[in-house]
Design a protein around this motif. Structure first.
Motif, PDB file in Angstrom:
ATOM      1  N   TRP A   1      18.331  11.404  24.266  1.00 26.96           N
ATOM      2  CA  TRP A   1      17.704  11.829  23.019  1.00 26.96           C
ATOM      3  C   TRP A   1      16.927  13.124  23.243  1.00 26.96           C
ATOM      4  O   TRP A   1      16.269  13.264  24.261  1.00 26.96           O
ATOM      5  N   PRO A   2      16.959  14.108  22.354  1.00 28.25           N
ATOM      6  CA  PRO A   2      17.639  14.074  21.056  1.00 28.25           C
ATOM      7  C   PRO A   2      19.019  14.715  21.052  1.00 28.25           C
ATOM      8  O   PRO A   2      19.709  14.694  20.048  1.00 28.25           O
ATOM      9  N   ASP A   3      19.424  15.320  22.198  1.00 30.89           N
ATOM     10  CA  ASP A   3      20.648  16.127  22.188  1.00 30.89           C
ATOM     11  C   ASP A   3      21.919  15.319  22.406  1.00 30.89           C
ATOM     12  O   ASP A   3      22.953  15.591  21.803  1.00 30.89           O
ATOM     13  N   TYR A   4      21.879  14.348  23.349  1.00 27.35           N
ATOM     14  CA  TYR A   4      23.059  13.551  23.697  1.00 27.35           C
ATOM     15  C   TYR A   4      24.254  14.448  24.041  1.00 27.35           C
ATOM     16  O   TYR A   4      25.343  14.302  23.512  1.00 27.35           O
ATOM     17  N   THR A   5      24.003  15.382  24.949  1.00 26.15           N
ATOM     18  CA  THR A   5      25.081  16.270  25.377  1.00 26.15           C
ATOM     19  C   THR A   5      26.036  15.501  26.291  1.00 26.15           C
ATOM     20  O   THR A   5      25.773  14.355  26.681  1.00 26.15           O
ATOM     21  N   GLU A   6      27.124  16.155  26.680  1.00 35.34           N
ATOM     22  CA  GLU A   6      28.114  15.515  27.542  1.00 35.34           C
ATOM     23  C   GLU A   6      27.916  15.847  29.013  1.00 35.34           C
ATOM     24  O   GLU A   6      28.728  15.461  29.853  1.00 35.34           O
ATOM     25  N   ASP A   7      26.835  16.544  29.339  1.00 35.84           N
ATOM     26  CA  ASP A   7      26.539  16.879  30.726  1.00 35.84           C
ATOM     27  C   ASP A   7      26.082  15.632  31.477  1.00 35.84           C
ATOM     28  O   ASP A   7      25.252  14.867  30.982  1.00 35.84           O
ATOM     29  N   LEU A   8      26.606  15.420  32.692  1.00 34.46           N
ATOM     30  CA  LEU A   8      26.273  14.232  33.473  1.00 34.46           C
ATOM     31  C   LEU A   8      25.021  14.412  34.326  1.00 34.46           C
ATOM     32  O   LEU A   8      24.565  13.455  34.957  1.00 34.46           O
ATOM     33  N   GLY A   9      24.485  15.598  34.369  1.00 35.93           N
ATOM     34  CA  GLY A   9      23.267  15.815  35.134  1.00 35.93           C
ATOM     35  C   GLY A   9      23.497  16.146  36.594  1.00 35.93           C
ATOM     36  O   GLY A   9      22.554  16.204  37.387  1.00 35.93           O
ATOM     37  N   PHE A  10      24.752  16.337  37.003  1.00 33.13           N
ATOM     38  CA  PHE A  10      25.059  16.780  38.367  1.00 33.13           C
ATOM     39  C   PHE A  10      26.381  17.531  38.330  1.00 33.13           C
ATOM     40  O   PHE A  10      27.166  17.395  37.380  1.00 33.13           O
ATOM     41  N   ASP A  11      26.603  18.330  39.352  1.00 31.56           N
ATOM     42  CA  ASP A  11      27.814  19.149  39.411  1.00 31.56           C
ATOM     43  C   ASP A  11      29.000  18.275  39.826  1.00 31.56           C
ATOM     44  O   ASP A  11      29.030  17.741  40.933  1.00 31.56           O
ATOM     45  N   ILE A  12      29.964  18.133  38.927  1.00 34.63           N
ATOM     46  CA  ILE A  12      31.129  17.294  39.239  1.00 34.63           C
ATOM     47  C   ILE A  12      32.151  18.042  40.083  1.00 34.63           C
ATOM     48  O   ILE A  12      33.121  17.439  40.565  1.00 34.63           O
ATOM     49  N   GLY A  13      31.961  19.337  40.255  1.00 33.01           N
ATOM     50  CA  GLY A  13      32.878  20.116  41.078  1.00 33.01           C
ATOM     51  C   GLY A  13      34.303  20.076  40.549  1.00 33.01           C
ATOM     52  O   GLY A  13      34.547  20.290  39.362  1.00 33.01           O
TER      53      GLY A  13
END
Length: 759
Positions: free
Chosen positions: A193-205
């Protein structure tokens, strides 16, 4: 006059501007009350994707059918590629995947060992268990083509108690990480909240994503996989069956369209949900929302909340689902929601008669067609599933057109949509295991491109999980597609006689059986599978026969060897026989003639049945002669040779090892497998009355069939097999085909009693 011209000019100019706004996709609030209370966040998190393009009308339902079964264009492929969170790296299989790790065309998956002290959610544990129990799993990373993290990546919402901290550092320290190459990361929730982006919070490489609620903007085509959002209550294996067979006609129900869910008052959410009251009519269109969720909902309540909450409480959700033709699936905070799987299955309200047996309380009201309203969402498994055949897909900005659209769909089309939803649910979504295996099968098709499945295989019974491309990529080699392709099986069979007794006399049953079978006009070859621990008899000991006889030496007491996909079997049909079976040539001919009409099923003589033992709370096995049956034993049965391949390569080694250890139950396991694939019972052909005493060697007291331990083992097998399949796949039937009536006009009467095969 000049004034009139000026007014006309101004009016025309205004109309043109409005038209341009409409075509350009400019968002106009649907609510009469103007913008919602979430406007303070909408400047950076608009409901509508930034590059959505012009409005698209609902799909023309009469034009959705296609004859091209080998090509399916996903929603992502229909749009221009727009850079997103993960697309900046430009990863594709050819650029970010090391194919050299998939040696000898083998697709094996390695799961990292779980680390001490690391918490794992029940849902992620179910995913790991599904992989470890599959035929893809390997414990040797050196043999692996694909790698799965043991670190829980499902919930990347920082406010969630399941959130794993310091994930970036933990992943980077893994010795096999290699920048994410050949890894796949499972994720259900991202952003907060409030954005609910699709970023996982770490570099998936360079890792692939198997992600729920992924947008077409962020999905990397032919690299990531869109999966459905599922709850922690979603079953690990098995899952509920589709119930459409109980109620195919009429297609229309009490409600035409229903929805019941949350209405968001603050933060990013769905403007569509806030506008549902415009089309709700409390009659055939029942679209209900409630503000009553969250800790401080009353602080943000608007003028409609009390009225909405009151209307919401009047209706039972499950009753609505089971009595509606269409179910609305709008987006929630994220693009996907639990409503998607609920609509596909049309969740069954259960009445449980004991701890292990539950029945559907509304079995006649299943199969609700989902109406998808989530602009920019890449629908689950859209790479292989043609959702136009199972759902109504619309634009959120055309909400007001939904009632007229669904009312205009013809009942034949509705029935077709409902049938497809039930197939897709059971094939790919009914359990965590099905979701995980579908993901892995999609990746396998990418890696082993020369042996990938066609769209028809994925989108028609029995589905991609049961059509192994290693067997064949030609549809005509599978019994499920004969009718669709207009072809018939080869007019010959190969007999396989399973032998465990030494040959000491020419009067033994195996000699008589071999001669009778070889006389059949349909017999191409007889294979004697010598699983006896005594030496193989000399060639002159075997009788001269019309059909060639091939002897294959197998391992003693290895029961699964009878279902090996031997190269010497060149016919579609396999006649499986025990050495002490008593059959005449005419009976063999009749059984094969019947099988040609049912090539996807087991057809044969000795029948058995299963039942639920309420006292012991377990499945039971019976050989009593009753009116119904659910198994045809492979001691005298015909089936398609593909099932040998499926038995050998699809079933886990644990089940086959159990069969070999007990020297028992291989026939039960084959019946489980075929019924799981076809969702149909076997076919019993009538036999001579004397078979009741002599068939399968039951007249001999020394026979294993008279051994109580042997019978007890079969009871145990039933429950072990049901546990692995996650359900009881066997189907009861009362149909028997008699040589006097088969293909006679009298058999047309069978059409009046269709349910006699499915009790």
């Amino acid at each position: 006059m000049q004034a009139k011209k000026r007014y006309l000019f101004l009016f025309s100019t205004g109309a043109c501007l409005l038209l341009l706004f409409y075509i350009g996709g400019v968002h106009v609030p649907l609510s009469r009350e103007g913008t919602s209370q979430g406007d303070e966040h909408r400047h950076s998190n608009s409901l509508w994707p930034h590059n959505m393009g012009p409005l698209q009308p609902f799909s023309p339902f009469d034009q959705l059918e296609t004859e091209d079964y080998n090509v399916h264009i996903s929603p992502r492929q229909k749009r221009d590629v727009v850079p997103g969170i993960y697309t900046e790296k430009g990863c594709r299989m050819e650029s970010c995947f090391d194919f050299s790790k998939c040696k000898n065309n083998k697709f094996k998956v390695y799961v990292y060992p779980q680390q001490k002290g690391e918490k794992i959610s029940e849902s992620y544990q179910n995913i790991l268990s599904s992989i470890e129990g599959s035929r893809f799993y390997t414990s040797d990373p050196g043999q692996a083509c694909l790698f799965i993290l043991s670190l829980d990546t499902l919930d990347r919402d920082q406010l969630s108690p399941q959130y794993v901290h310091n994930l970036k550092t933990k992943i980077q320290n893994l010795p096999l990480w290699n920048g994410g190459k050949n890894h796949i990361i499972f994720n259900l929730y991202s952003g907060t909240w409030p954005d609910y982006t699709e970023d996982l919070g770490f570099d998936i490489g360079e890792a692939m994503l198997a992600k729920a609620s992924i947008s077409t903007e962020n999905l990397r085509p032919n690299f990531d996989v869109s999966i459905p959002l599922f709850s922690k209550e979603h079953p690990r294996t098995g899952g509920e069956r589709g119930y459409l067979k109980y109620n195919t006609i009429p297609p229309f129900r009490k409600y035409m369209l229903v929805f019941k869910g949350k209405r968001y008052l603050t933060g990013i959410g769905s403007d569509t949900r806030n506008a549902l009251y415009h089309v709700h009519n409390s009659e055939d269109v029942v679209l209900l929302t409630t503000c009553k969720h969250g800790k401080d909902w009353q602080k943000h309540k608007d003028a409609r909340c009390d009225r909405d909450n009151s209307e919401y409480d009047r209706y039972d959700y499950r009753e609505m689902l089971h009595n509606s033709t269409f179910c609305l699936v709008p987006r929630g905070r994220r693009l996907g929601s639990f409503r998607f799987l609920e609509a596909l299955q049309c969740v069954c309200a259960h009445l449980c008669v004991c701890a292990c047996v539950c029945v559907c309380a509304f079995p006649a009201q299943a199969a609700c067609v989902p109406v998808m309203l989530s602009n920019g969402w890449e629908l689950p498994f859209s790479e292989i599933i043609d959702w136009n055949t199972a759902a109504v897909i619309g634009d959120e900005r055309l909400l007001l057109q939904i009632p007229s659209t669904v009312h205009s769909i013809h009942q034949d089309r509705i029935l077709s949509l409902r049938q497809q939803t039930q197939f897709l649910w059971e094939a790919y979504f009914s359990s965590v295991e099905r979701i995980v295996l579908t993901t892995l099968e999609i990746l396998q098709d990418r890696v082993l491109q020369q042996a990938s499945r066609s769209s028809l295989m994925w989108n028609s019974l029995p589905g991609g999980l049961f059509t192994l491309p290693q067997y064949s990529t030609y549809l005509g080699d599978f019994p499920f597609y004969y009718a669709k392709l207009g072809i018939k099986p080869l007019p010959k069979f190969t007999a396989v006689i399973h032998t465990m007794t030494p040959l000491v006399s020419q009067s033994q049953p195996i000699i008589k059986l071999l001669v009778a079978v070889a006389k059949s006009q349909y017999c191409a070859k007889v294979i004697v599978l010598w699983n006896c621990d005594k030496p193989l008899p000399a060639k002159q000991r075997w009788p001269a026969t019309l059909a060639p006889v091939v002897v294959i030496e197998g391992e003693s007491k290895v029961m699964s060897s009878r279902f090996q996909p031997y190269d010497t079997i060149s016919t579609d049909a396999v006649l499986s026989l025990d050495e002490d079976t008593v059959l005449s040539t005419t009976e063999v001919d009749f059984a094969f003639t019947v099988w040609q009409s049912f090539p996807e099923r087991i057809v044969g003589y000795p029948a058995r049945s299963h039942f639920w033992d309420s006292n012991k709370e377990r499945w039971g096995y019976t050989s009593k002669w009753t009116n119904d049956y659910s198994m045809v034993l492979t001691g005298a049965a015909i089936y398609h040779r593909y099932y040998n391949h499926l038995y050998t390569h699809y079933l886990p080694t644990s089940l086959k090892g159990m069969v070999d250890q007990l020297s028992n139950c291989e026939d039960i396991l084959m019946n489980f497998l075929v019924s799981a694939v076809t969702k149909l019972p076997p076919i019993k052909v009538t036999q001579k009355k004397q078979y009741k005493e002599t068939m399968m060697g039951q007249s001999s007291r020394s026979s294993r069939w008279a051994d109580p331990d042997h019978f007890a083992q079969r009871q145990t097998c039933m429950n072990k097999f049901a546990s692995w399949f996650g359900t009881m796949p066997l189907v009861h039937s009362r149909m028997r085909l008699d040589p006097v009536l088969f293909k006679d006009q009298v058999s047309i009467l069978r059409k009046k009693y269709r349910d006699i095969e499915r009790l």
